[in-house]
Design an enzyme around this catalytic site. Sequence first.
Site, short mmCIF file in Angstrom:
data_model
loop_
_atom_site.label_atom_id
_atom_site.label_comp_id
_atom_site.label_asym_id
_atom_site.label_seq_id
_atom_site.Cartn_x
_atom_site.Cartn_y
_atom_site.Cartn_z
N ARG A 226 0.86 -1.18 0.00
CA ARG A 226 0.00 0.00 0.00
C ARG A 226 0.90 1.23 0.00
O ARG A 226 2.01 1.20 0.52
CB ARG A 226 -0.90 0.04 1.25
CG ARG A 226 -2.06 -0.94 1.24
CD ARG A 226 -3.13 -0.54 0.23
NE ARG A 226 -4.32 -1.40 0.30
CZ ARG A 226 -4.48 -2.50 -0.41
NH1 ARG A 226 -3.53 -2.89 -1.23
NH2 ARG A 226 -5.59 -3.20 -0.31
N GLU A 255 -4.34 7.54 -4.39
CA GLU A 255 -4.69 6.86 -5.64
C GLU A 255 -6.07 7.33 -6.08
O GLU A 255 -6.98 7.35 -5.26
CB GLU A 255 -4.69 5.34 -5.45
CG GLU A 255 -3.31 4.77 -5.19
CD GLU A 255 -3.31 3.25 -5.03
OE1 GLU A 255 -4.36 2.61 -5.28
OE2 GLU A 255 -2.26 2.72 -4.66
N HIS A 274 -1.66 0.61 -9.56
CA HIS A 274 -2.37 -0.43 -8.80
C HIS A 274 -3.05 -1.44 -9.73
O HIS A 274 -4.16 -1.93 -9.47
CB HIS A 274 -3.40 0.19 -7.86
CG HIS A 274 -3.59 -0.61 -6.60
ND1 HIS A 274 -3.92 -0.04 -5.39
CD2 HIS A 274 -3.50 -1.93 -6.37
CE1 HIS A 274 -4.03 -1.00 -4.47
NE2 HIS A 274 -3.78 -2.15 -5.04
#
Length: 314
Positions: A226, A255, A274
Amino acid sequence: MTKTVTVLSGLIRPLVENRLPDWVEPRFFQSKDEALVLAPDAEIGWFDMYDKKDMAAVIGAATSLKWLNSIYAGVDGMPLDLLQERGTVVTNGAGINAITIAEYVVMGMLTVAKGYRDVVRAQDRREWLMDSPGKVELFGSKALLLGYGAIGKLVEGRLKAFAVDVTVVRRSPGPNTLTPDQWRAQLGDFDWVILAVPATPETDGMIGADELAAMKPTATLINIARGSVVDQDALVAALNEQRIAAAFLDVTTPEPLPADDPLWSLDNAHITMHLSGRAQDKMFVRSAQRFLENLGRWHKGEAVEPRVDLTLGY
């Protein structure tokens, strides 16, 4: 027979509806508002939403919830204290995307090692390179792997096939293992530092200015955990001043990464938005199959898996 009200995202409907046991009363939602209406009656819930705040709101409304299932491996953003207080069992998506994420790690390492981004750019320019922009072999290099769950174990296996010397960080000591209080002192030994840890208060900002300063100038940081695990400002500074060679970042803070973020413009930062868990077409199929198997266990009073430890947060 009293049926168990089970509230599920409409995304999973085609994969489970015709395979649900007769003791389940399924109710499907298409939006947050629909989910909020259905949630209070749910004994079993699968409330996955892209917006974690919406998901948390629906979980909050599910006052009768006994079991919460999720496709996500990370449970950050869920109200874990509330779930624990209510005695709700939580199962997550640990391992569902592990294969493709482990492949992404290898891709990232090879991309950096071989200077592959420069090869692609040369092709775009229709320029025939006479020399390789990257000359590093994975063979014989040393990797530090932080996080030894489903993804970490698969990364280790794939890197061993490339003859990478892998050291894992875990609580229990063993060969090629460092404990959580040992790895920082040995950061300078590694060519690759790979982050595959869960997002918890303990891992928040675990790679900061001091850790980056301790890494080899030729080392690469790979983050498929993360964004919160890395102090991003410290990373931007380290990359900008070339105090480490590169970073391969599947995750960032925030994000999506804003278009004006300095990370985008750094030539030694590789940003993969991601996508690692999405780089496959089996995620929903695997999740549905696991959920259906867990329904069988639940009905028999057996343990559902993989169960999240709500105290640890993974």
